[in-house]
Motif scaffolding. Sequence first.
Motif, mmCIF file in Angstrom:
data_model
loop_
_atom_site.group_PDB
_atom_site.id
_atom_site.type_symbol
_atom_site.label_atom_id
_atom_site.label_comp_id
_atom_site.label_asym_id
_atom_site.label_seq_id
_atom_site.Cartn_x
_atom_site.Cartn_y
_atom_site.Cartn_z
ATOM 1 N N TYR A 1 -51.304 45.201 -10.325
ATOM 2 C CA TYR A 1 -50.420 44.907 -9.189
ATOM 3 C C TYR A 1 -51.196 45.032 -7.881
ATOM 4 O O TYR A 1 -51.085 44.180 -6.996
ATOM 5 N N PHE A 2 -51.973 46.098 -7.750
ATOM 6 C CA PHE A 2 -52.721 46.318 -6.520
ATOM 7 C C PHE A 2 -53.652 45.155 -6.213
ATOM 8 O O PHE A 2 -53.687 44.642 -5.092
ATOM 9 N N LEU B 1 -37.417 36.082 -3.642
ATOM 10 C CA LEU B 1 -37.868 35.633 -2.324
ATOM 11 C C LEU B 1 -39.292 35.109 -2.258
ATOM 12 O O LEU B 1 -39.607 34.288 -1.396
ATOM 13 N N LEU B 2 -40.175 35.581 -3.118
ATOM 14 C CA LEU B 2 -41.551 35.112 -3.051
ATOM 15 C C LEU B 2 -41.702 33.726 -3.667
ATOM 16 O O LEU B 2 -41.072 33.433 -4.690
ATOM 17 N N PRO B 3 -42.514 32.866 -3.063
ATOM 18 C CA PRO B 3 -42.774 31.552 -3.675
ATOM 19 C C PRO B 3 -43.668 31.716 -4.896
ATOM 20 O O PRO B 3 -44.306 32.757 -5.076
ATOM 21 N N SER B 4 -43.711 30.694 -5.721
ATOM 22 C CA SER B 4 -44.599 30.728 -6.872
ATOM 23 C C SER B 4 -46.049 30.809 -6.393
ATOM 24 O O SER B 4 -46.413 30.206 -5.388
ATOM 25 N N MET B 5 -46.869 31.577 -7.099
ATOM 26 C CA MET B 5 -48.261 31.775 -6.690
ATOM 27 C C MET B 5 -49.217 31.488 -7.845
ATOM 28 O O MET B 5 -49.939 32.365 -8.318
ATOM 29 N N PRO B 6 -49.236 30.243 -8.343
ATOM 30 C CA PRO B 6 -50.142 29.925 -9.455
ATOM 31 C C PRO B 6 -51.592 29.931 -8.997
ATOM 32 O O PRO B 6 -51.895 29.588 -7.850
ATOM 33 N N VAL B 7 -52.480 30.320 -9.880
ATOM 34 C CA VAL B 7 -53.912 30.276 -9.591
ATOM 35 C C VAL B 7 -54.436 28.958 -10.134
ATOM 36 O O VAL B 7 -54.525 28.767 -11.346
ATOM 37 N N HIS C 1 -49.584 34.867 -9.759
ATOM 38 C CA HIS C 1 -49.522 36.172 -9.104
ATOM 39 C C HIS C 1 -48.097 36.695 -8.942
ATOM 40 O O HIS C 1 -47.846 37.893 -9.059
ATOM 41 N N LYS C 2 -47.183 35.792 -8.655
ATOM 42 C CA LYS C 2 -45.793 36.226 -8.532
ATOM 43 C C LYS C 2 -45.281 36.789 -9.863
ATOM 44 O O LYS C 2 -44.647 37.849 -9.901
ATOM 45 N N LYS C 3 -45.565 36.088 -10.946
ATOM 46 C CA LYS C 3 -45.101 36.530 -12.256
ATOM 47 C C LYS C 3 -45.753 37.849 -12.663
ATOM 48 O O LYS C 3 -45.096 38.721 -13.244
ATOM 49 N N ILE C 4 -47.041 37.989 -12.368
ATOM 50 C CA ILE C 4 -47.739 39.231 -12.711
ATOM 51 C C ILE C 4 -47.117 40.425 -11.995
ATOM 52 O O ILE C 4 -46.843 41.473 -12.591
ATOM 53 N N ILE D 1 -39.227 40.326 -5.143
ATOM 54 C CA ILE D 1 -40.319 39.429 -5.519
ATOM 55 C C ILE D 1 -39.797 38.213 -6.276
ATOM 56 O O ILE D 1 -40.180 37.070 -5.997
ATOM 57 N N VAL D 2 -38.908 38.441 -7.231
ATOM 58 C CA VAL D 2 -38.371 37.328 -8.025
ATOM 59 C C VAL D 2 -37.557 36.370 -7.164
ATOM 60 O O VAL D 2 -37.663 35.145 -7.286
#
Length: 404
Positions: free
Chosen positions: A110-111, A179-185, A69-72, A176-177
């Motif tokens: 994104y939404f 500060l956000l942690p990785s969000m893998p599904v 999700h972070k990468k998207i 986002i790049v």
Amino acid sequence: MKKPYLIYIIAFGIFGIINTELGVVGILPQITELYGISAAQAGMLVSSFALIIAIFGPFMTLLFSGFNHKKIMAWVLAIFIISNLISAFAPNYTVLLFVRIIPAFLHPVYFSVAFVAAANSVPKDQSTKAASKVFIGLSVGMVLGIPITSFIANQFSLEAAFLFSAAVNALAFIGIVALLPSMPVTVKLSYKKQLGILKKPQIWLSVATVAFIPAAICSVYSYFAEYLGKITLMSGKEISAMLILFGASGVLGNLIAGKLLSKSVIRTTVLFPIVLSIIYLLVYYLGAFTIPMILIIVVWGILFTSGLNISQNWLISEASEAPEFANGLFVSFSNLGIALGTALGGLFIAHMGIQQVIWSGIIFLVLAFVSISLRVKLFGPNRQLTSVHIESKDYANIPKVRPN
């Protein structure tokens, strides 16, 4: 919450995307003049964007489900940055239209990811409030994006207006790049399972509500400035001030909606079309009086953004097993509702005058109330809908937050 700014970074990305989509509305006259095109051609920069979202939203959401999700979110914002940069220096209308169309495909991606990310970053009982904070980016973009972009174009240049949109998206991208942690599904739902929610009849009643509420909102709000000018007899400066007041009230509306939804989704959703109908009737009968209208605008602004929040939550409450796809449906059908509402409002004005536009909004509110009531009668209220949270282990590395 340990890192409350994470949600606001996601919301700022929403603002950047909405500003790209709708900010162009405020600079259509300059675009028409620069490229020597008709008003109808310039309007395609808005209508084509919305049409692509309405048609392709759910499919694009399905296509990108399962990606980190972070990468998207970062990649979508990168596309929006490039689009705005090229738009600023587009040599002709064809190029401008083309670079406007491409990011429209990624808008709903994104939404859908943003709402899921926000809900999963907080404890279950705070998920609706988290989603409401994400909606702040949407409301600010919808209400203030147009006047801000128009102001920049008028004070500086058309290029500066597009560069402003690029800069906003760039800031969100960096946030986002960095500060956000990785969000893998880690648990990817199959396309079949996600599409399976469409077999539920209550989903279609919810989708109808998602279309009717934005239609009711935008059938009147789209002509907000014209109504204040012709009925309330406000000057251009006064109307600008009312737009700012409306926007500020909208930010408050997101927070209020989040609190109400966390207590009762059903009661909040059922009451919304009733309360907004009352406000529309007050606008109709008191619209010629300045002071009452100022007070009405405050409440109207609160309800404006609350309506979007409520309709999104109403849909997700029946599709928590496939939240990304459901959010794709929300983005798609809310855009369809905006298009339908704006069109019907225009017809009312063309045939009956600006004051009668209020009735176009009330028609959609009646339809929304019917679809909401049918779902409650047929599939509730025995179900205890209180708040929306995605029950999954989607993110391996996102820090979970404990209540204070």
